[in-house]
Design a protein around this motif. Structure first.
Motif, PDB file in Angstrom:
ATOM      1  N   PHE B  60       0.855  -1.184   0.000  1.00 34.72           N
ATOM      2  CA  PHE B  60       0.000   0.000   0.000  1.00 34.72           C
ATOM      3  C   PHE B  60       0.890   1.232   0.000  1.00 34.72           C
ATOM      4  CE2 PHE B  60      -2.352   3.396   2.157  1.00 34.72           C
ATOM      5  CZ  PHE B  60      -3.480   3.451   1.347  1.00 34.72           C
ATOM      6  N   GLU B  61       0.886   1.966  -1.102  1.00 34.86           N
ATOM      7  CA  GLU B  61       1.712   3.170  -1.190  1.00 34.86           C
ATOM      8  C   GLU B  61       0.841   4.376  -0.887  1.00 34.86           C
ATOM      9  OE1 GLU B  61       4.464   3.385  -4.598  1.00 34.86           O
ATOM     10  OE2 GLU B  61       3.791   1.351  -5.048  1.00 34.86           O
ATOM     11  N   ALA B  62       0.987   4.866   0.339  1.00 32.62           N
ATOM     12  CA  ALA B  62       0.113   5.940   0.811  1.00 32.62           C
ATOM     13  C   ALA B  62       0.133   7.140  -0.128  1.00 32.62           C
ATOM     14  CB  ALA B  62       0.532   6.358   2.210  1.00 32.62           C
ATOM     15  N   GLU B  63       1.329   7.483  -0.634  1.00 35.04           N
ATOM     16  CA  GLU B  63       1.443   8.694  -1.459  1.00 35.04           C
ATOM     17  C   GLU B  63       0.586   8.614  -2.716  1.00 35.04           C
ATOM     18  OE1 GLU B  63       3.844   7.014  -0.078  1.00 35.04           O
ATOM     19  OE2 GLU B  63       4.639   8.455   1.387  1.00 35.04           O
ATOM     20  N   LYS B  64       0.286   7.390  -3.148  1.00 30.75           N
ATOM     21  CA  LYS B  64      -0.525   7.239  -4.361  1.00 30.75           C
ATOM     22  C   LYS B  64      -2.009   7.456  -4.079  1.00 30.75           C
ATOM     23  CE  LYS B  64       2.099   4.146  -7.341  1.00 30.75           C
ATOM     24  NZ  LYS B  64       2.206   2.744  -7.774  1.00 30.75           N
ATOM     25  N   VAL B  71      -0.388  12.882   4.587  1.00 26.20           N
ATOM     26  CA  VAL B  71       0.568  11.801   4.860  1.00 26.20           C
ATOM     27  C   VAL B  71       1.328  12.001   6.176  1.00 26.20           C
ATOM     28  CG1 VAL B  71       2.648  10.631   4.013  1.00 26.20           C
ATOM     29  CG2 VAL B  71       0.742  11.087   2.450  1.00 26.20           C
ATOM     30  N   PRO B  72       1.910  13.192   6.422  1.00 25.85           N
ATOM     31  CA  PRO B  72       2.679  13.315   7.677  1.00 25.85           C
ATOM     32  C   PRO B  72       1.814  13.250   8.938  1.00 25.85           C
ATOM     33  CG  PRO B  72       3.226  15.084   6.132  1.00 25.85           C
ATOM     34  CD  PRO B  72       1.987  14.425   5.626  1.00 25.85           C
ATOM     35  N   GLN B  73       0.523  13.435   8.809  1.00 29.09           N
ATOM     36  CA  GLN B  73      -0.324  13.511  10.005  1.00 29.09           C
ATOM     37  C   GLN B  73      -1.158  12.259  10.246  1.00 29.09           C
ATOM     38  OE1 GLN B  73      -4.106  15.975   9.432  1.00 29.09           O
ATOM     39  NE2 GLN B  73      -2.690  17.061   8.092  1.00 29.09           N
ATOM     40  N   THR B  74      -0.892  11.196   9.489  1.00 28.53           N
ATOM     41  CA  THR B  74      -1.748  10.016   9.635  1.00 28.53           C
ATOM     42  C   THR B  74      -0.963   8.741   9.941  1.00 28.53           C
ATOM     43  OG1 THR B  74      -1.684   9.910   7.213  1.00 28.53           O
ATOM     44  CG2 THR B  74      -3.715  10.707   8.223  1.00 28.53           C
ATOM     45  N   ASP B  75      -1.542   7.930  10.777  1.00 30.27           N
ATOM     46  CA  ASP B  75      -1.075   6.567  11.022  1.00 30.27           C
ATOM     47  C   ASP B  75      -1.393   5.703   9.799  1.00 30.27           C
ATOM     48  OD1 ASP B  75      -0.311   4.371  13.075  1.00 30.27           O
ATOM     49  OD2 ASP B  75      -2.216   3.667  12.273  1.00 30.27           O
ATOM     50  N   HIS B  76      -0.648   4.646   9.649  1.00 31.79           N
ATOM     51  CA  HIS B  76      -0.890   3.697   8.548  1.00 31.79           C
ATOM     52  C   HIS B  76      -2.359   3.260   8.491  1.00 31.79           C
ATOM     53  CE1 HIS B  76      -0.013   0.434   5.790  1.00 31.79           C
ATOM     54  NE2 HIS B  76      -0.513  -0.445   6.638  1.00 31.79           N
ATOM     55  N   GLY B  77      -2.949   2.980   9.652  1.00 32.85           N
ATOM     56  CA  GLY B  77      -4.343   2.523   9.679  1.00 32.85           C
ATOM     57  C   GLY B  77      -5.311   3.597   9.208  1.00 32.85           C
ATOM     58  N   THR B  78      -5.002   4.845   9.499  1.00 39.20           N
ATOM     59  CA  THR B  78      -5.855   5.941   9.041  1.00 39.20           C
ATOM     60  C   THR B  78      -5.745   6.093   7.526  1.00 39.20           C
ATOM     61  OG1 THR B  78      -5.649   7.072  11.146  1.00 39.20           O
ATOM     62  CG2 THR B  78      -6.299   8.424   9.265  1.00 39.20           C
ATOM     63  N   ARG B  79      -4.545   5.872   6.998  1.00 39.96           N
ATOM     64  CA  ARG B  79      -4.382   5.952   5.540  1.00 39.96           C
ATOM     65  C   ARG B  79      -5.197   4.856   4.858  1.00 39.96           C
ATOM     66  NH1 ARG B  79       2.172   6.434   5.852  1.00 39.96           N
ATOM     67  NH2 ARG B  79       2.246   8.473   6.866  1.00 39.96           N
ATOM     68  N   LEU B  80      -5.164   3.660   5.416  1.00 38.33           N
ATOM     69  CA  LEU B  80      -5.983   2.577   4.850  1.00 38.33           C
ATOM     70  C   LEU B  80      -7.470   2.907   4.975  1.00 38.33           C
ATOM     71  CD1 LEU B  80      -4.137  -0.604   6.246  1.00 38.33           C
ATOM     72  CD2 LEU B  80      -4.035   0.287   3.914  1.00 38.33           C
ATOM     73  N   SER B  81      -7.840   3.528   6.098  1.00 35.32           N
ATOM     74  CA  SER B  81      -9.239   3.932   6.291  1.00 35.32           C
ATOM     75  C   SER B  81      -9.660   4.948   5.237  1.00 35.32           C
ATOM     76  CB  SER B  81      -9.433   4.571   7.672  1.00 35.32           C
ATOM     77  OG  SER B  81      -9.232   3.638   8.691  1.00 35.32           O
ATOM     78  N   LEU B  82      -8.793   5.941   5.009  1.00 32.53           N
ATOM     79  CA  LEU B  82      -9.106   6.967   4.015  1.00 32.53           C
ATOM     80  C   LEU B  82      -9.259   6.336   2.634  1.00 32.53           C
ATOM     81  CD1 LEU B  82      -6.706   9.750   5.300  1.00 32.53           C
ATOM     82  CD2 LEU B  82      -9.184   9.991   5.053  1.00 32.53           C
ATOM     83  N   TYR B  83      -8.421   5.356   2.343  1.00 31.34           N
ATOM     84  CA  TYR B  83      -8.508   4.677   1.053  1.00 31.34           C
ATOM     85  C   TYR B  83      -9.865   3.972   0.903  1.00 31.34           C
ATOM     86  CZ  TYR B  83      -8.068   1.341  -2.645  1.00 31.34           C
ATOM     87  OH  TYR B  83      -8.327   0.625  -3.786  1.00 31.34           O
ATOM     88  N   ALA B  84     -10.207   3.164   1.904  1.00 31.88           N
ATOM     89  CA  ALA B  84     -11.441   2.361   1.795  1.00 31.88           C
ATOM     90  C   ALA B  84     -12.685   3.249   1.812  1.00 31.88           C
ATOM     91  CB  ALA B  84     -11.502   1.332   2.924  1.00 31.88           C
ATOM     92  N   ALA B  85     -12.649   4.306   2.617  1.00 26.97           N
ATOM     93  CA  ALA B  85     -13.793   5.227   2.677  1.00 26.97           C
ATOM     94  C   ALA B  85     -13.981   5.927   1.336  1.00 26.97           C
ATOM     95  CB  ALA B  85     -13.590   6.248   3.791  1.00 26.97           C
ATOM     96  N   ASP B  86     -12.866   6.313   0.743  1.00 30.05           N
ATOM     97  CA  ASP B  86     -12.902   6.984  -0.560  1.00 30.05           C
ATOM     98  C   ASP B  86     -13.492   6.045  -1.616  1.00 30.05           C
ATOM     99  OD1 ASP B  86     -12.193   9.303  -2.075  1.00 30.05           O
ATOM    100  OD2 ASP B  86     -10.602   8.119  -3.016  1.00 30.05           O
ATOM    101  N   GLU B  87     -13.058   4.787  -1.587  1.00 28.69           N
ATOM    102  CA  GLU B  87     -13.572   3.825  -2.569  1.00 28.69           C
ATOM    103  C   GLU B  87     -15.081   3.614  -2.387  1.00 28.69           C
ATOM    104  OE1 GLU B  87     -12.402  -0.308  -2.344  1.00 28.69           O
ATOM    105  OE2 GLU B  87     -12.771  -0.610  -4.474  1.00 28.69           O
ATOM    106  N   ALA B  88     -15.507   3.508  -1.126  1.00 22.15           N
ATOM    107  CA  ALA B  88     -16.935   3.289  -0.866  1.00 22.15           C
ATOM    108  C   ALA B  88     -17.767   4.465  -1.370  1.00 22.15           C
ATOM    109  CB  ALA B  88     -17.167   3.073   0.626  1.00 22.15           C
TER     110      ALA B  88
END
Lengths: 91, 411
Positions: B60-64, B71-88
């Motif tokens: 999972f490449e957060a920058e993509k 990016v500097p203000q998020t935990d890995h889990g929050t980045r995954l959350s943002l990804y899945a929420a965006d997709e939904a």
């Protein structure tokens, strides 16, 4: 990085934009390499927390104390550079 | 409108970040193919810990996927959350800008929070001093942070919240989302993407005493197997767009299914430690009642599937009590992801909707057959084709949390 810059006597605009990018990222609609000196940080996409993080990084990397009084009224990169460089010169 | 006078709620968008697939269709294809995401831990040096395996979301490449500012203000889990929420949200084709400013909110579940971020900053604090701690530590570690970041990113100002009920959380968030819609919110972005695969999180996971210490990825997490050796932790989960059915109908939205029933119960100590099953039975029966669905009308059960013998027995006993021995197909696709904590039930619910859509029950991987203490029709070996109209999702959280949800395809 902090060791390398601890003796630096001046923060340049390039140094500042590099620190802003690494500490708080860069808004997609903004080009930090453009003419930003007199833009408000808010207009560049940097909120108060982003500015706090940026200033903390400068403080660490340049070995200077940047208290609230130094930053009072600082709203643009030009004002921040002046405030930091005044403190560096006095150190 | 339902018979009880409350509004109907339907799922109109799904987004997934899972150890065996990033993106809903990638995850679903991997699941049907039996591809597991459980593998040796790579994100930190696990050699000094008794737990060597994890379900990590790979590559999972957060920058993509995440704006640079986040990016500097998020935990890995929050980045995954943002990804899945965006997709939904994209999947739902619902434009929040077209709604009342308070017409859409966020309901998430979390078990710990941004612990990887928090661990790094605590290490900075104690090894270098307070000025080396990120200003973003102020919120990045916090278990409600995913709700906040998703709300800000998409401008979702409706009533928002976070529940912390361990692995029952994904369903409890969904129940929360339904409650907000019943109060007048048009739609909710809801789910859990969880994890904390870092030494600090691991310390919490290990305290359960339920973790599997084996090193073979295909033998480490075997829900309902006679020799179930315990749990493998994973990260990821799913987000859903839950919407007032009238709104979905009006805009011609594609509907995955209706959230027909939901209920939660709590087992107080001392029952909680073994989750003896009484609370679970009540949760399942209440969710079925809420859905006005008889047990014989449920076509598949997505089990909590703890992977711990005592907990598995409690669950199969509960299912036997409600459905009769072998009375309904039961499955645990989480055998391919590990336990995702608050993300697990969200992913199970998303998986149930995909199963309803495609008429296919994904199987429980690596388990040849259920152990003798489990009178259940466990789907193993390969996916099973079936005419699926109603699915039950069951989830339990450590400490006594039970939740159940019924989803229904338009029939």
């Amino acid at each position: 990085m902090s060791d390398a810059n601890a003796t630096a006597t001046e923060l340049t605009v390039e140094d500042l934009t590099g620190i802003m990018r690494s500490s708080a990222g860069e808004d997609e609609s903004v080009d930090l390499d453009g003419d930003i000196l007199d833009s408000a940080f808010a207009d560049l996409g940097y909120d108060s927390l982003a500015l706090l993080e940026t200033v903390a990084r400068i403080s660490r990397d340049y070995g200077v104390e940047l208290g609230d009084d130094v930053l009072d009224g600082v709203e643009t990169p030009r004002e921040l550079l002046a405030a930091v460089n005044r403190t560096l010169a006095a150190a | 409108m339902r018979a009880d006078g409350t509004v109907r709620t339907v799922v109109t968008g799904v987004g997934v970040a899972a150890p065996n697939g990033i993106g809903t269709e990638a995850y679903w294809a991997a699941t049907l193919a039996g591809r597991s995401g459980i593998a040796p831990t790579t994100r930190y040096d696990a050699s000094g810990y008794p737990l060597r395996l994890a379900g990590e979301v790979p590559d999972f490449e957060a920058e993509k996927h995440i704006p640079s500012r986040l990016v500097p203000q998020t935990d890995h889990g929050t980045r995954l959350s943002l990804y899945a929420a965006d997709e939904a949200l994209r999947d739902s084709a619902l434009d929040p800008a077209g709604l009342d400013p308070y017409g859409m909110g966020v309901a998430t579940a979390s078990s710990m929070g941004g612990f990887e971020f928090g661990q790094r900053e605590l290490q900075n604090l104690w090894s270098k001093g307070g000025r080396f701690v990120s200003a973003y530590q102020s919120f990045a570690w916090f278990y409600a942070v995913n709700t906040g970041q998703i709300s800000i990113r998409h401008g979702l100002r409706g009533s928002s919240n976070t529940v912390v009920t361990d692995a029952a959380g994904g369903l409890d968030a969904l129940g929360n989302a339904r409650r907000q819609i019943r109060k007048g919110t048009t739609a909710m972005l809801t789910g859990g993407v969880d994890g904390a695969l870092c030494p600090l999180g691991l310390a919490g996971h290990l305290s359960s005493g339920a973790m599997s210490t084996g090193s073979r990825a295909d033998r480490a997490f075997l829900p309902f197997a006679e020799d179930a050796p315990g749990q493998v932790p994973g990260e990821g989960g799913a987000f859903l767009v839950l919407e007032d059915a009238a709104s979905a109908r009006r805009r011609g939205a594609r509907e995955y299914g209706e959230l027909a029933g939901y209920a939660a119960t709590f087992d107080a100590a001392p029952q909680a430690s073994g989750q003896a099953g009484a609370g679970l039975v009540r949760a399942i029966r209440r969710a079925l009642d809420d859905a006005r669905t008889a047990p014989e009308d449920v076509d598949v059960v997505f089990a909590d599937a703890a992977g711990v013998p005592e907990l598995d027995r409690a669950e199969s006993r509960a299912l036997g009590e409600v459905f009769g021995p072998g009375g309904v197909p039961v499955t645990a696709p989480k055998s391919m992801t590990g336990r995702l904590f608050a993300g697990g039930a969200s992913l199970d619910l998303a998986t149930a909707l995909l199963a309803l859509r495609d008429g296919t029950i994904p199987h429980t991987a690596n388990v040849a057959r259920p152990g003798p203490g489990h009178p259940i029709d466990l789907v193993t070996g390969e996916p099973r084709a079936a005419d699926l109209r109603r699915a039950l999702v069951v989830a339990r959280g450590r400490g006594g949390f039970n939740a159940a949800a019924v989803v229904r395809r338009d029939v």
